[in-house]
Design a protein around this motif. Sequence first.
Motif, PDB file in Angstrom:
ATOM      1  N   ARG A  73       2.574  37.461 -34.021  1.00 19.52           N
ATOM      2  CA  ARG A  73       3.030  38.687 -33.356  1.00 19.52           C
ATOM      3  C   ARG A  73       3.974  38.311 -32.224  1.00 19.52           C
ATOM      4  O   ARG A  73       4.130  37.139 -31.887  1.00 19.52           O
ATOM      5  CB  ARG A  73       1.829  39.453 -32.796  1.00 19.52           C
ATOM      6  N   ARG A 208       8.498  38.109 -41.109  1.00 20.62           N
ATOM      7  CA  ARG A 208       8.851  37.787 -39.726  1.00 20.62           C
ATOM      8  C   ARG A 208      10.355  37.550 -39.589  1.00 20.62           C
ATOM      9  O   ARG A 208      10.985  38.043 -38.663  1.00 20.62           O
ATOM     10  CB  ARG A 208       8.089  36.542 -39.282  1.00 20.62           C
ATOM     11  N   LEU A 248       4.654  44.905 -35.317  1.00 19.71           N
ATOM     12  CA  LEU A 248       4.852  43.556 -34.793  1.00 19.71           C
ATOM     13  C   LEU A 248       5.362  43.548 -33.360  1.00 19.71           C
ATOM     14  O   LEU A 248       4.983  42.693 -32.559  1.00 19.71           O
ATOM     15  CB  LEU A 248       5.830  42.797 -35.691  1.00 19.71           C
TER      16      LEU A 248
END
Length: 286
Positions: A73, A208, A248
């Motif tokens: 995160r 990501r 996120l």
Amino acid sequence: MDEDRRGILYPHRLPELHRLAPPPRLTHAVRWFWIPEWALPAGEESHQELLPFPACNVVVEASGVTAVGPTTRASERVLTGTGWAVGALLRPAAVPALVPDPAACRDGERAVRDPELLAEVTSAMTHRAAAGSVRRNRAVAVLSAWLLERVPDAGADGALANELAEALADPEVTRVDQLPAMLHASTRTLQRLAERFFGLSLHSMIRRRRLQEGALRLREDAGLGIAALASELGYADHAHFTSDFRALLGVTPSAYRARARARIDDGDGDGDAPGGSREAAPPDRA
């Protein structure tokens, strides 16, 4: 845009930071060394918010030495006073030797008890008579020697894991099923490498990277529509991208763009860090 800057959520807050290349014998193990230094006035804070690509680091600070696991995160670190850090951004091939179970170290770190390493790096970084570049080079030389003693040659799996990391950083890669043809390995083999050398799934790392790219584009292109960006990043629709982004980063894409493009965010109390920016904030420091 280099991947080291994709994960910097608010570039105007950067401290002075230097990035140094590893010696040739260590290129299989270290992507680069990063050294931030800061000197803030009394009572002032600098908030460093990052969404780094998930990787492991070895970090030496005045308070000790740590092995830092991959992040899942966005993270924040508040800088105050005067300080420094010397970090090594590890390539996957180095992870088994230094972070044997990266999955167990997600979003965390473990202490590395090595008083000699701590003392030598601290001595290098705090040597008042030495120029800044001399201090940093000495500190990196100490940490490089320490790593060379502990990290073996990459081997076949380590070399493939390093290639996997390069592929995952490619903006053209938006799905796991693109990887086998690129790397001449089965999906199962790549999943196994991801577990051992990254501590994360292939899907989560692709996600990501897409969100890093999305944050970068939102900062740099004020006219780019959210739906168009979602499509470019391989999302099926605007809503899916917005949901992933908020999960996120904690804010919607539109809200993030408004904050990132403001030179000083309302109420955060920091602006440009003294000394300006040389490179990027600590790229993968949790």
